[in-house]
Design an enzyme around this catalytic site. Structure first.
Site, PDB file in Angstrom:
ATOM      1  N   LYS A 153      36.408  -4.501   8.975  1.00 23.22           N
ATOM      2  CA  LYS A 153      37.758  -3.947   9.256  1.00 23.22           C
ATOM      3  C   LYS A 153      37.599  -3.150  10.433  1.00 23.22           C
ATOM      4  O   LYS A 153      38.338  -3.050  11.353  1.00 23.22           O
ATOM      5  CB  LYS A 153      38.457  -3.468   8.145  1.00 23.22           C
TER       6      LYS A 153
ATOM      7  N   GLN B 290      40.511   0.719  -0.178  1.00 22.47           N
ATOM      8  CA  GLN B 290      39.557  -0.343  -0.346  1.00 22.47           C
ATOM      9  C   GLN B 290      39.535  -0.451  -1.853  1.00 22.47           C
ATOM     10  O   GLN B 290      39.385   0.490  -2.813  1.00 22.47           O
ATOM     11  CB  GLN B 290      38.500  -0.277   0.122  1.00 22.47           C
TER      12      GLN B 290
ATOM     13  N   ASP C  49      48.132  -2.415   4.231  1.00 19.49           N
ATOM     14  CA  ASP C  49      47.813  -3.509   3.051  1.00 19.49           C
ATOM     15  C   ASP C  49      49.051  -4.305   2.499  1.00 19.49           C
ATOM     16  O   ASP C  49      48.919  -5.303   1.770  1.00 19.49           O
ATOM     17  CB  ASP C  49      47.162  -2.561   1.936  1.00 19.49           C
TER      18      ASP C  49
HETATM   19  N1  GUN Z   1      40.041  -5.531  -2.051  1.00 17.35           N
HETATM   20  C1  GUN Z   1      40.054  -6.871  -2.071  1.00 17.35           C
HETATM   21  N2  GUN Z   1      40.885  -7.304  -0.882  1.00 17.35           N
HETATM   22  C2  GUN Z   1      41.863  -6.294  -0.375  1.00 17.35           C
HETATM   23  C3  GUN Z   1      42.640  -5.873   0.497  1.00 17.35           C
HETATM   24  O1  GUN Z   1      43.241  -7.060   1.340  1.00 17.35           O
HETATM   25  N3  GUN Z   1      42.851  -4.619   0.785  1.00 17.35           N
HETATM   26  C4  GUN Z   1      42.247  -3.625   0.227  1.00 17.35           C
HETATM   27  N4  GUN Z   1      42.771  -2.310   0.411  1.00 17.35           N
HETATM   28  N5  GUN Z   1      41.354  -3.728  -0.831  1.00 17.35           N
HETATM   29  C5  GUN Z   1      40.829  -5.213  -1.120  1.00 17.35           C
END
Ligand code: GUN
Length: 287
Positions: free
Chosen positions: A52, A96, A119
């Protein structure tokens, strides 16, 4: 059979954002900003977060990673989120998941300002998705799936879609988005009876279970469209929830793992962060 190349599409999306960011930078006075918070050091999360940040760097965003120790308590985390909610250089806040067990995930998601929830997990944004209010943010993985379907001109209207997995991050939101597009949607889970019968009639299967190679050749019909959201490790190799080598012999379209949905999740995060930045800069979406 057409392999739907999410990697290539994600590069196209990132290039578009990069160009636009360069164009507006001097007018807006600062680049879009993303804050990423990670608690503990889950190895898979570390890889996702690194990807990311890499994408942020590529498109010229400002990004900051807050790597917190596993023992961080809820109050400390909520206080950091509050600080970022009030930081004018930050357009997106991403915590996350999963979080350590002693932290209440829902409380944390609720603490993020809906206007920075890139998100798309906050109840306000989930509600907006449900009623197709486009001022919200769509959850990144389902949003990535929609972009893949659009790129390959797959119209889901009137199609029988079977989703395997009912998570908050993928299964539930993608079901809503496809209902919005007039698909007929069934959402299955590990308790579903006669799942094979349901898979057999599916025009489109979306697999998001985390079980490697769960969907087999004999489960699907000729011409099926497969979206594989799984990212699993089997014998040291990445694989999806679908037995790709065999199912691809019957499929008309299929996403590979890696290089399918995964890169589009990141591209969607970048798009959401850029949308947040544009909305704020144009004064449309205030905190
Ligand atoms: N953990 C697995 N997929 C995601 C996501 O799309 N966003 C976040 N914040 N955590 C995750």
């Amino acid at each position: 059979m057409i392999v739907m190349n999410g990697k290539q599409l994600s590069e196209k999306v990132l290039d578009e954002v990069l160009l636009d960011q360069q164009k507006v930078l001097s007018t807006y006075g600062r680049p879009a900003g993303l804050a990423v918070i990670m608690v503990g050091d889950n190895p898979a999360s570390k890889v996702y977060v690194a990807n990311k940040i890499k994408a942020c760097n590529f498109v010229g965003f400002y990004s900051i990673t807050h790597q917190l120790v596993e023992s961080t308590n809820e109050t400390e985390l909520l206080s950091l989120i509050n600080k970022l909610n009030n930081d004018d250089t930050i357009d997106g806040i991403l915590v996350q998941l999963p979080l350590p067990k002693h932290i209440n995930e829902l409380k944390v998601i609720n603490a993020i300002s809906p206007s920075k929830d890139v998100d798309g997990f906050h109840p306000i944004n989930i509600g907006k998705m449900l009623i197709d209010d486009k001022t919200g943010f769509l959850p990144c993985t389902p949003y990535g799936i929609l972009q893949i379907l659009d790129e390959y001109k797959i119209d889901v209207k009137g199609k029988d879609v079977v989703i395997v997995g009912r998570s908050n991050i993928v299964g539930k939101p993608i079901s809503i988005m496809l209902i919005q597009r007039s698909a007929t949607v069934q959402v299955c889970n590990s308790n579903t009876k006669n799942i094979n019968e349901k898979l057999q009639i599916a025009d489109i299967i979306i697999a998001a279970t985390g079980v490697p190679n769960l969907i087999k050749y004999e489960d699907v019909k000729e011409g099926v469209i497969i979206i594989d959201v799984g990212i699993n490790r089997l014998d040291g190799k990445l694989c999806g929830d679908v037995d790709y080598n065999n199912v691809s012999k019957k499929a008309s379209y299929i996403t590979p793992v890696p290089g399918g949905v995964g890169p589009m999740t990141i591209a969607s995060l970048i798009k959401n962060t850029y949308k947040s930045y544009q909305l704020k800069k144009e004064g449309i979406y205030e905190r």
